[in-house]
Design a protein around this motif. Structure first.
Motif, PDB file in Angstrom:
ATOM      1  N   ALA A 129       0.806  -1.221   0.000  1.00 52.01           N
ATOM      2  CA  ALA A 129       0.000   0.000   0.000  1.00 52.01           C
ATOM      3  C   ALA A 129       0.838   1.271   0.000  1.00 52.01           C
ATOM      4  N   SER A 130       2.126   1.161   0.291  1.00 52.31           N
ATOM      5  CA  SER A 130       3.016   2.324   0.260  1.00 52.31           C
ATOM      6  C   SER A 130       3.555   2.578  -1.139  1.00 52.31           C
ATOM      7  N   GLY A 131       3.231   1.708  -2.092  1.00 56.33           N
ATOM      8  CA  GLY A 131       3.679   1.908  -3.461  1.00 56.33           C
ATOM      9  C   GLY A 131       4.966   1.195  -3.818  1.00 56.33           C
ATOM     10  N   TYR A 132       5.508   0.423  -2.890  1.00 57.69           N
ATOM     11  CA  TYR A 132       6.707  -0.340  -3.228  1.00 57.69           C
ATOM     12  C   TYR A 132       6.300  -1.590  -3.987  1.00 57.69           C
ATOM     13  N   ARG A 133       7.145  -1.999  -4.921  1.00 59.93           N
ATOM     14  CA  ARG A 133       6.860  -3.158  -5.752  1.00 59.93           C
ATOM     15  C   ARG A 133       8.040  -4.107  -5.723  1.00 59.93           C
ATOM     16  N   LEU A 134       7.737  -5.356  -5.978  1.00 62.17           N
ATOM     17  CA  LEU A 134       8.771  -6.363  -6.127  1.00 62.17           C
ATOM     18  C   LEU A 134       8.805  -6.736  -7.594  1.00 62.17           C
ATOM     19  N   GLY A 135       9.935  -6.480  -8.243  1.00 61.54           N
ATOM     20  CA  GLY A 135      10.099  -6.812  -9.644  1.00 61.54           C
ATOM     21  C   GLY A 135      10.751  -8.177  -9.796  1.00 61.54           C
ATOM     22  N   TYR A 136      11.410  -8.348 -10.913  1.00 60.81           N
ATOM     23  CA  TYR A 136      12.002  -9.646 -11.241  1.00 60.81           C
ATOM     24  C   TYR A 136      13.433  -9.797 -10.739  1.00 60.81           C
ATOM     25  N   GLY A 137      13.993  -8.744 -10.172  1.00 61.37           N
ATOM     26  CA  GLY A 137      15.308  -8.867  -9.559  1.00 61.37           C
ATOM     27  C   GLY A 137      16.447  -8.230 -10.328  1.00 61.37           C
ATOM     28  N   GLY A 138      16.191  -7.719 -11.515  1.00 59.15           N
ATOM     29  CA  GLY A 138      17.269  -7.094 -12.285  1.00 59.15           C
ATOM     30  C   GLY A 138      17.486  -5.632 -11.954  1.00 59.15           C
ATOM     31  N   GLY A 139      16.501  -4.994 -11.295  1.00 57.63           N
ATOM     32  CA  GLY A 139      16.619  -3.576 -10.956  1.00 57.63           C
ATOM     33  C   GLY A 139      16.428  -2.635 -12.138  1.00 57.63           C
ATOM     34  N   TYR A 140      15.963  -3.170 -13.267  1.00 58.62           N
ATOM     35  CA  TYR A 140      15.837  -2.344 -14.474  1.00 58.62           C
ATOM     36  C   TYR A 140      14.898  -1.156 -14.274  1.00 58.62           C
ATOM     37  N   TYR A 141      13.722  -1.412 -13.715  1.00 57.66           N
ATOM     38  CA  TYR A 141      12.756  -0.318 -13.592  1.00 57.66           C
ATOM     39  C   TYR A 141      13.181   0.700 -12.547  1.00 57.66           C
ATOM     40  N   ASP A 142      13.790   0.282 -11.449  1.00 54.15           N
ATOM     41  CA  ASP A 142      14.260   1.252 -10.461  1.00 54.15           C
ATOM     42  C   ASP A 142      15.316   2.168 -11.079  1.00 54.15           C
ATOM     43  N   ARG A 143      16.262   1.608 -11.825  1.00 52.57           N
ATOM     44  CA  ARG A 143      17.287   2.433 -12.485  1.00 52.57           C
ATOM     45  C   ARG A 143      16.651   3.340 -13.532  1.00 52.57           C
ATOM     46  N   THR A 144      15.705   2.798 -14.292  1.00 56.67           N
ATOM     47  CA  THR A 144      15.063   3.569 -15.353  1.00 56.67           C
ATOM     48  C   THR A 144      14.260   4.727 -14.775  1.00 56.67           C
ATOM     49  N   LEU A 145      13.458   4.475 -13.743  1.00 58.71           N
ATOM     50  CA  LEU A 145      12.653   5.538 -13.129  1.00 58.71           C
ATOM     51  C   LEU A 145      13.533   6.607 -12.492  1.00 58.71           C
ATOM     52  N   ALA A 146      14.624   6.202 -11.859  1.00 59.93           N
ATOM     53  CA  ALA A 146      15.539   7.168 -11.251  1.00 59.93           C
ATOM     54  C   ALA A 146      16.156   8.061 -12.326  1.00 59.93           C
ATOM     55  N   MET A 147      16.485   7.487 -13.474  1.00 56.67           N
ATOM     56  CA  MET A 147      17.100   8.252 -14.549  1.00 56.67           C
ATOM     57  C   MET A 147      16.094   9.180 -15.239  1.00 56.67           C
ATOM     58  N   LEU A 148      14.890   8.677 -15.511  1.00 61.79           N
ATOM     59  CA  LEU A 148      13.913   9.444 -16.278  1.00 61.79           C
ATOM     60  C   LEU A 148      13.196  10.504 -15.461  1.00 61.79           C
ATOM     61  N   ASP A 149      12.900  10.221 -14.204  1.00 60.82           N
ATOM     62  CA  ASP A 149      12.138  11.130 -13.348  1.00 60.82           C
ATOM     63  C   ASP A 149      10.813  11.533 -14.005  1.00 60.82           C
ATOM     64  N   VAL A 150      10.035  10.526 -14.429  1.00 60.74           N
ATOM     65  CA  VAL A 150       8.703  10.742 -14.996  1.00 60.74           C
ATOM     66  C   VAL A 150       7.699   9.936 -14.172  1.00 60.74           C
ATOM     67  N   PRO A 151       6.408  10.255 -14.258  1.00 59.56           N
ATOM     68  CA  PRO A 151       5.412   9.483 -13.509  1.00 59.56           C
ATOM     69  C   PRO A 151       5.392   8.015 -13.922  1.00 59.56           C
ATOM     70  N   ALA A 152       4.999   7.176 -12.984  1.00 59.23           N
ATOM     71  CA  ALA A 152       4.899   5.742 -13.238  1.00 59.23           C
ATOM     72  C   ALA A 152       3.597   5.210 -12.659  1.00 59.23           C
ATOM     73  N   ILE A 153       3.085   4.173 -13.288  1.00 61.71           N
ATOM     74  CA  ILE A 153       1.912   3.453 -12.803  1.00 61.71           C
ATOM     75  C   ILE A 153       2.300   1.982 -12.730  1.00 61.71           C
ATOM     76  N   GLY A 154       2.178   1.387 -11.556  1.00 63.12           N
ATOM     77  CA  GLY A 154       2.399  -0.046 -11.416  1.00 63.12           C
ATOM     78  C   GLY A 154       1.125  -0.777 -11.786  1.00 63.12           C
ATOM     79  N   PHE A 155       1.268  -1.997 -12.313  1.00 61.31           N
ATOM     80  CA  PHE A 155       0.069  -2.763 -12.652  1.00 61.31           C
ATOM     81  C   PHE A 155       0.264  -4.239 -12.342  1.00 61.31           C
ATOM     82  N   GLY A 156      -0.819  -4.840 -11.880  1.00 58.15           N
ATOM     83  CA  GLY A 156      -0.842  -6.257 -11.543  1.00 58.15           C
ATOM     84  C   GLY A 156      -2.181  -6.575 -10.908  1.00 58.15           C
ATOM     85  N   PHE A 157      -2.259  -7.695 -10.237  1.00 60.70           N
ATOM     86  CA  PHE A 157      -3.533  -8.138  -9.674  1.00 60.70           C
ATOM     87  C   PHE A 157      -3.621  -7.865  -8.180  1.00 60.70           C
ATOM     88  N   ALA A 158      -4.841  -7.671  -7.700  1.00 61.59           N
ATOM     89  CA  ALA A 158      -5.077  -7.355  -6.285  1.00 61.59           C
ATOM     90  C   ALA A 158      -4.487  -8.430  -5.372  1.00 61.59           C
TER      91      ALA A 158
END
Length: 195
Positions: A129-158
């Motif tokens: 509920a705090s907005g933290y996500r668990l990805g696949y372990g490569g860190g790609y999206y964390d590095r990408t979001l830090a570099m781009l500094d644009v809005p993001a929307i996470g998606f998946g199932f409840a």
């Protein structure tokens, strides 16, 4: 040569990834349809013109119908090209006529020009509920979001929501999560690593 040490955090994440990957397999086609409907509504309510989506891997939410809907609504769809480990993703322009090329780790990306998104859709295996996500372990999206500094929307199932995602110093919370049940708003600015 000694084997690299695995931290407690890495072990927690690994265990949660295994559990959540199996849970995600149980989602129904109706769940996927509902998720895409809420995701499209959320994207179209924003001014972003260049949307970074994903081409599905086996077992992932299939955003291909969403990509077609966004293109039909006049938005530019970008899809990631998986770069070497340790690098942020790059995004290529996609249209319904694009030719897809095989990428790293079983991914696919279009042959289109490289572009920079205004909004990034981020898949996950688990979220809290705090907005933290668990990805696949490569860190790609964390590095990408830090570099781009644009809005993001996470998606998946409840059902992928957990009380607290194990987090490290480079994990970036996401302010909006979309599931088949609707949209969850988080406020990452009020989160500390001790939460």
């Amino acid at each position: 040569m000694a084997a690299p040490q695995i931290s407690d955090l890495d072990l927690l994440k690994k265990d949660l990834r295994l559990k959540m990957a199996q849970l995600r397999q149980d989602a129904s086609p109706d769940d996927e349809t509902a998720l895409r409907k809420f995701l499209l509504r959320e994207i179209l309510a924003r001014p972003a013109r260049r949307i970074a989506a994903v081409w599905p891997l086996a077992g992932e939410v299939d955003l291909r119908p969403l990509c077609h809907a966004l293109s039909g609504a006049g938005r530019q769809v970008l899809l990631p090209e998986t770069t070497p480990k340790g690098s942020p993703l790059i995004f290529r322009r996609w249209t319904p006529a694009s030719i897809m090329t095989a990428g790293r780790f079983g991914t696919s990306h279009p042959e289109g020009e490289i572009d920079i998104p205004d909004l990034v859709l981020v898949p996950f295996l688990a979220f809290d509920a705090s907005g933290y996500r668990l990805g696949y372990g490569g860190g790609y999206y964390d590095r990408t979001l830090a570099m781009l500094d644009v809005p993001a929307i996470g998606f998946g199932f409840a059902g992928q929501q957990v009380d607290r995602v194990p987090r490290g110093p480079y994990d970036i919370p996401i302010p909006a999560i979309v599931t088949e049940c609707g949209i969850i708003r988080t406020d990452p600015s009020k989160i500390t690593m001790k939460d």
